[in-house]
Motif scaffolding. Structure first.
Motif, mmCIF file in Angstrom:
data_model
loop_
_atom_site.group_PDB
_atom_site.id
_atom_site.type_symbol
_atom_site.label_atom_id
_atom_site.label_comp_id
_atom_site.label_asym_id
_atom_site.label_seq_id
_atom_site.Cartn_x
_atom_site.Cartn_y
_atom_site.Cartn_z
ATOM 1 N N HIS A 1 23.506 -6.060 -6.439
ATOM 2 C CA HIS A 1 23.278 -7.514 -6.405
ATOM 3 C C HIS A 1 21.804 -7.836 -6.657
ATOM 4 C CE1 HIS A 1 22.175 -6.416 -2.286
ATOM 5 N NE2 HIS A 1 21.567 -7.586 -2.165
ATOM 6 N N VAL A 2 20.903 -6.950 -6.210
ATOM 7 C CA VAL A 2 19.467 -7.187 -6.433
ATOM 8 C C VAL A 2 19.135 -6.932 -7.909
ATOM 9 C CG1 VAL A 2 17.126 -6.504 -5.773
ATOM 10 C CG2 VAL A 2 18.960 -6.478 -4.052
ATOM 11 N N ARG A 3 19.702 -5.857 -8.466
ATOM 12 C CA ARG A 3 19.415 -5.522 -9.869
ATOM 13 C C ARG A 3 19.923 -6.629 -10.797
ATOM 14 N NH1 ARG A 3 21.564 -0.857 -10.051
ATOM 15 N NH2 ARG A 3 23.412 -1.491 -11.197
ATOM 16 N N VAL B 1 5.182 -2.883 -14.312
ATOM 17 C CA VAL B 1 5.095 -4.345 -14.223
ATOM 18 C C VAL B 1 4.837 -4.761 -12.773
ATOM 19 C CG1 VAL B 1 7.614 -4.650 -13.935
ATOM 20 C CG2 VAL B 1 6.240 -6.524 -14.848
ATOM 21 N N ASN B 2 5.330 -3.967 -11.835
ATOM 22 C CA ASN B 2 5.151 -4.346 -10.435
ATOM 23 C C ASN B 2 3.753 -4.052 -9.915
ATOM 24 O OD1 ASN B 2 7.682 -5.364 -10.502
ATOM 25 N ND2 ASN B 2 8.670 -3.588 -9.540
ATOM 26 N N GLY B 3 2.993 -3.259 -10.649
ATOM 27 C CA GLY B 3 1.567 -3.112 -10.359
ATOM 28 C C GLY B 3 0.784 -4.301 -10.877
ATOM 29 N N CYS C 1 2.584 -0.414 -18.732
ATOM 30 C CA CYS C 1 3.307 -1.016 -17.610
ATOM 31 C C CYS C 1 4.744 -1.278 -18.044
ATOM 32 C CB CYS C 1 2.640 -2.319 -17.182
ATOM 33 S SG CYS C 1 1.133 -2.038 -16.267
ATOM 34 N N PRO C 2 5.630 -0.319 -17.800
ATOM 35 C CA PRO C 2 7.039 -0.585 -18.112
ATOM 36 C C PRO C 2 7.586 -1.649 -17.169
ATOM 37 C CG PRO C 2 6.642 1.781 -17.767
ATOM 38 C CD PRO C 2 5.437 1.038 -17.268
ATOM 39 N N GLY C 3 8.493 -2.438 -17.711
ATOM 40 C CA GLY C 3 9.292 -3.294 -16.845
ATOM 41 C C GLY C 3 10.449 -2.476 -16.297
ATOM 42 N N TYR C 4 11.597 -3.119 -16.132
ATOM 43 C CA TYR C 4 12.753 -2.424 -15.565
ATOM 44 C C TYR C 4 13.480 -1.683 -16.690
ATOM 45 C CZ TYR C 4 11.952 -4.512 -11.051
ATOM 46 O OH TYR C 4 11.389 -4.851 -9.855
HETATM 47 N N1 CAA Z 1 11.062 -12.316 -2.507
HETATM 48 C C1 CAA Z 1 11.042 -12.719 -1.223
HETATM 49 N N2 CAA Z 1 11.971 -12.365 -0.336
HETATM 50 C C2 CAA Z 1 12.956 -11.565 -0.748
HETATM 51 C C3 CAA Z 1 13.033 -11.097 -2.057
HETATM 52 C C4 CAA Z 1 12.034 -11.516 -2.970
HETATM 53 N N3 CAA Z 1 12.022 -11.116 -4.259
HETATM 54 N N4 CAA Z 1 14.114 -10.321 -2.180
HETATM 55 C C5 CAA Z 1 14.702 -10.311 -0.966
HETATM 56 N N5 CAA Z 1 14.009 -11.078 -0.113
HETATM 57 C C6 CAA Z 1 14.332 -11.386 1.257
HETATM 58 C C7 CAA Z 1 15.821 -11.644 1.379
HETATM 59 O O1 CAA Z 1 16.098 -12.997 1.116
HETATM 60 C C8 CAA Z 1 16.094 -11.278 2.812
HETATM 61 O O2 CAA Z 1 15.670 -12.330 3.675
HETATM 62 P P1 CAA Z 1 16.514 -12.680 4.998
HETATM 63 O O3 CAA Z 1 16.527 -11.416 5.814
HETATM 64 O O4 CAA Z 1 15.721 -13.779 5.623
HETATM 65 O O5 CAA Z 1 17.878 -13.077 4.502
HETATM 66 C C9 CAA Z 1 15.127 -10.129 3.068
HETATM 67 O O6 CAA Z 1 14.111 -10.220 2.054
HETATM 68 C C10 CAA Z 1 15.781 -8.792 3.007
HETATM 69 O O7 CAA Z 1 16.370 -8.622 1.687
HETATM 70 P P2 CAA Z 1 17.506 -7.555 1.404
HETATM 71 O O8 CAA Z 1 18.805 -8.029 1.997
HETATM 72 O O9 CAA Z 1 17.508 -7.214 -0.049
HETATM 73 O O10 CAA Z 1 16.969 -6.348 2.327
HETATM 74 P P3 CAA Z 1 17.369 -4.879 2.326
HETATM 75 O O11 CAA Z 1 16.656 -4.289 3.503
HETATM 76 O O12 CAA Z 1 18.841 -4.680 2.184
HETATM 77 O O13 CAA Z 1 16.736 -4.321 0.967
HETATM 78 C C11 CAA Z 1 15.064 -3.713 -0.565
HETATM 79 C C12 CAA Z 1 15.358 -4.389 0.771
HETATM 80 C C13 CAA Z 1 15.421 -2.224 -0.486
HETATM 81 C C14 CAA Z 1 13.567 -3.818 -0.796
HETATM 82 C C15 CAA Z 1 15.887 -4.384 -1.681
HETATM 83 O O14 CAA Z 1 15.657 -5.779 -1.636
HETATM 84 C C16 CAA Z 1 15.508 -3.885 -3.039
HETATM 85 O O15 CAA Z 1 15.869 -2.789 -3.447
HETATM 86 N N6 CAA Z 1 14.768 -4.703 -3.794
HETATM 87 C C17 CAA Z 1 14.367 -4.327 -5.169
HETATM 88 C C18 CAA Z 1 12.976 -3.832 -5.145
HETATM 89 C C19 CAA Z 1 12.626 -3.460 -6.558
HETATM 90 O O16 CAA Z 1 12.540 -4.295 -7.448
HETATM 91 N N7 CAA Z 1 12.380 -2.171 -6.791
HETATM 92 C C20 CAA Z 1 12.082 -1.677 -8.106
HETATM 93 C C21 CAA Z 1 12.588 -0.270 -8.232
HETATM 94 S S1 CAA Z 1 12.497 0.314 -9.880
HETATM 95 C C22 CAA Z 1 10.873 0.612 -10.115
HETATM 96 O O17 CAA Z 1 10.072 0.576 -9.224
HETATM 97 C C23 CAA Z 1 10.447 0.928 -11.530
HETATM 98 C C24 CAA Z 1 9.470 -0.060 -11.987
HETATM 99 O O18 CAA Z 1 8.315 0.304 -12.167
HETATM 100 C C25 CAA Z 1 9.882 -1.420 -12.304
#
Ligand code: CAA
Length: 241
Positions: free
Chosen positions: A191-193, A135-137, A176-179
């Motif tokens: 907290h992000v999940r 989905v992220n692609g 395209c799998p989601g999560y």
């Molecule tokens: N959009 C815009 N800005 C965002 C955001 C978003 N969706 N999420 C976070 N931010 C901002 C935050 O508000 C923060 O801003 P400030 O510094 O101004 O406060 C900044 O980005 C940093 O955010 P974090 O505190 O989360 O930063 P971090 O360095 O601790 O972590 C990260 C960064 C590792 C990328 C973390 O946010 C994360 O893991 N995000 C999830 C990413 C994700 O969805 N990955 C999918 C993995 S599973 C997969 O990939 C399978 C699949 O196919 C779906």
């Protein structure tokens, strides 16, 4: 004689579910894994799969690996390009190696695995290739510029190959799998999940088996008229055009 399916990254997560579903559908299934840990061989042995250790990052290893699979099991009819990694970080912190590693495994790895099976599929005038994108692609994801770019690249590759393969009986599709509730998703900070799950209309993560069932269908003879398509399986999180 049953057909042979090859699943990259097929000993854990979505890949393992895909391997088991294809086995249950009657294929002889080969799975690849990248590290030497015994658990991969154990999983394969326990589940009547054949496990092979090589990295999709390495073209020569893929050529040699596919040759070994074909010598042991027979020609590969179904290839599932599932192996993938994440190196999530915001773009301003992204290192060239975090970019390069993800592009190498998630996009070039699809080339490396597909190229060695392609000629044989053309000659035999039959093939099923299923690429696991994301989905992220489709929508992009903050923190995943590398992963989003690689998975979007997989969609372009899928469509180009579909055009080339069609007159040789080869279909090429993407899912395209989601999560999905795998280790990859569990690695996202809680907290992000939590925020991500709130964005999924069905209100939960997907199950690996929900992707596996789609792969089995696209791999089947029944799906012969489907090629170049993208199947979104994301609980309503994103509606692709
Ligand atoms: N959009 C815009 N800005 C965002 C955001 C978003 N969706 N999420 C976070 N931010 C901002 C935050 O508000 C923060 O801003 P400030 O510094 O101004 O406060 C900044 O980005 C940093 O955010 P974090 O505190 O989360 O930063 P971090 O360095 O601790 O972590 C990260 C960064 C590792 C990328 C973390 O946010 C994360 O893991 N995000 C999830 C990413 C994700 O969805 N990955 C999918 C993995 S599973 C997969 O990939 C399978 C699949 O196919 C779906």
């Amino acid at each position: 004689m049953s057909k042979v399916a090859l699943v990259s990254g097929g000993t854990s997560g979505i890949g393992a579910a895909v391997a088991l579903a294809l086995r249950d559908a009657g294929y002889r299934v080969a799975v690849t894994h990248v590290d030497q840990a015994e658990e991969h061989q154990d999983f394969a042995q326990k589940n009547d799969l054949s496990a092979f250790c090589w990295s999709v990052n390495d073209y020569e290893a893929c050529v040699a690996g596919v040759a070994k699979v074909e010598a042991e099991l027979g020609p590969v009819s179904v290839l599932v390009n599932n192996a993938g990694i994440t190196r999530d970080m915001m773009f301003h912190k992204m290192t060239p190696s975090a970019w390069g590693d993800v592009l190498q495994t998630n996009l070039t790895g699809v080339f490396n695995m597909t190229h060695p099976v392609w000629l044989g599929m053309r000659e035999r005038r039959y093939g099923r290739i299923v690429n696991i994108s994301s989905v992220n692609g489709q929508k992009g994801q903050a923190g995943q510029a590398n992963y989003s770019a690689a998975k979007a690249g997989v969609l372009g590759l899928t469509k180009a190959l579909a055009q080339e393969g069609a007159r040789f009986g080869i279909t090429v599709n993407a899912i395209c799998p989601g999560y999905i509730g795998t280790e990859m998703v569990k690695a996202i900070p809680d907290h992000v999940r939590g925020r991500i799950v709130e964005e999924i209309p069905v209100g939960r993560l997907g199950e690996p088996e929900e992707i596996a069932r789609c792969v089995t269908f696209l791999a089947s003879d029944a799906a012969g008229f489907i090629t170049g398509s993208t199947l979104s399986v994301n609980g309503g999180q994103y509606f692709a055009a």
